[in-house]
Scaffold this motif. Structure first.
Motif, mmCIF file in Angstrom:
data_model
loop_
_atom_site.group_PDB
_atom_site.id
_atom_site.type_symbol
_atom_site.label_atom_id
_atom_site.label_comp_id
_atom_site.label_asym_id
_atom_site.label_seq_id
_atom_site.Cartn_x
_atom_site.Cartn_y
_atom_site.Cartn_z
ATOM 1 N N LYS A 98 0.672 -1.392 0.013
ATOM 2 C CA LYS A 98 -0.459 0.036 0.034
ATOM 3 C C LYS A 98 0.840 0.905 -0.235
ATOM 4 O O LYS A 98 1.943 1.016 0.923
ATOM 5 N N ASP A 143 6.780 -5.875 5.851
ATOM 6 C CA ASP A 143 7.401 -5.198 7.371
ATOM 7 C C ASP A 143 8.343 -4.236 7.610
ATOM 8 O O ASP A 143 8.714 -3.877 8.072
ATOM 9 N N LYS A 144 7.848 -3.634 6.658
ATOM 10 C CA LYS A 144 8.365 -1.793 6.262
ATOM 11 C C LYS A 144 7.175 -1.225 6.150
ATOM 12 O O LYS A 144 6.526 -1.658 5.410
ATOM 13 N N GLU A 145 7.160 -0.209 6.728
ATOM 14 C CA GLU A 145 6.109 1.451 6.816
ATOM 15 C C GLU A 145 7.461 2.618 6.591
ATOM 16 O O GLU A 145 7.733 2.315 7.440
ATOM 17 N N TYR A 204 10.771 5.725 9.763
ATOM 18 C CA TYR A 204 10.903 4.119 9.236
ATOM 19 C C TYR A 204 10.750 3.333 10.027
ATOM 20 O O TYR A 204 10.991 3.385 11.551
ATOM 21 N N ASN A 205 9.158 3.085 10.159
ATOM 22 C CA ASN A 205 8.865 1.908 11.160
ATOM 23 C C ASN A 205 8.718 1.884 12.629
ATOM 24 O O ASN A 205 9.095 1.960 13.044
ATOM 25 N N THR A 259 3.207 7.341 2.187
ATOM 26 C CA THR A 259 3.281 6.565 2.794
ATOM 27 C C THR A 259 3.867 5.518 2.223
ATOM 28 O O THR A 259 2.994 5.246 0.991
ATOM 29 N N TYR A 260 4.199 3.926 2.598
ATOM 30 C CA TYR A 260 4.898 2.880 1.601
ATOM 31 C C TYR A 260 4.608 2.135 3.199
ATOM 32 O O TYR A 260 4.824 2.011 4.050
ATOM 33 N N ASN A 261 3.199 0.874 2.498
ATOM 34 C CA ASN A 261 3.427 -0.282 4.237
ATOM 35 C C ASN A 261 3.146 -1.991 2.876
ATOM 36 O O ASN A 261 2.518 -1.653 2.557
ATOM 37 N N ASP A 262 4.360 -2.598 3.449
ATOM 38 C CA ASP A 262 4.792 -3.493 2.723
ATOM 39 C C ASP A 262 4.436 -4.474 3.773
ATOM 40 O O ASP A 262 3.914 -4.107 5.692
ATOM 41 N N VAL A 312 6.752 6.797 6.071
ATOM 42 C CA VAL A 312 6.520 7.990 6.122
ATOM 43 C C VAL A 312 7.496 9.332 5.361
ATOM 44 O O VAL A 312 8.763 9.316 6.015
#
Length: 190
Positions: A95, A130-132, A159-160, A125-128, A134
């Motif tokens: 996402k 195990d990584k998020e 980052y996370n 934002t980026y979310n897969d 902003v």
């Protein structure tokens, strides 16, 4: 296969420009049944079996002449969902959000379009799995298979959950390099 839902969908033949107007606009790309080439493809290749949903845009234009897509959310955020497909099952969803997106496309030897670069601005934002992360901006280079992201005063880079100077995500190896981790105050509930 392409599905769309928007207030208007126009084509200007003089400018060779397709224009989808929301809000909220939605474009769904269903590549779940295509035959992918045998060559190794990047993580977000349009030639891979996948579903891509781009929604909540105010305007999305595709220029045939420039082979470029420009999408703008207006006052909100464009939401992008990417679902890889393998063995007729969807894989791990990725996402992303951004206020403004510019994607340059390149034509492959087989005559298909492929993303070469993508710039996202106005808060991302980026979310897969195990990584998020902003930030204020993000850049994807398909040739290098790398995403970089950074922040600014209005939208710091995280980052996370950790405040960092910037992020470099190598999609081939899955490794993430972060700029200096910036200290902060940890507050605990009492």
């Amino acid at each position: 296969m392409l599905f769309r839902s928007c207030l208007r969908f126009d084509y200007d033949p003089g400018r060779q420009l397709f224009l989808a107007t929301g809000p909220p606009g939605t474009i769904v790309i269903d590549n779940s049944k295509i035959v992918a080439p045998k060559e190794k493809l990047g993580k977000f290749s349009l030639r891979k079996r996948c579903y891509i949903v781009v929604r909540d845009f105010e305007t999305l234009e595709y220029s045939l002449e420039a082979n470029q897509i420009i999408a703008d959310a207006g006052h909100g955020a464009i939401l992008i969902d990417y679902f890889p497909v393998a063995d007729s099952r969807t894989g791990q969803q990725v996402k992303a959000t951004a206020g403004h997106i510019e994607a340059k496309l390149t034509e492959t030897a087989g005559g298909q379009n492929e993303i070469s670069t993508l710039s996202a601005t106005d808060g991302i934002t980026y979310n897969d799995e195990d990584k998020e992360f902003v930030g204020s901006e993000m850049f994807y280079d398909a040739g290098e298979s790398v995403i970089t992201a950074w922040g600014d005063d209005s939208q710091p880079c995280l980052y996370n959950g950790a405040l960092v100077d910037g992020i470099r995500f190598d999609l081939k190896t899955g490794r993430v390099k972060v700029g200096k981790i910036i200290g902060g105050v940890l507050q605990m509930k009492r």
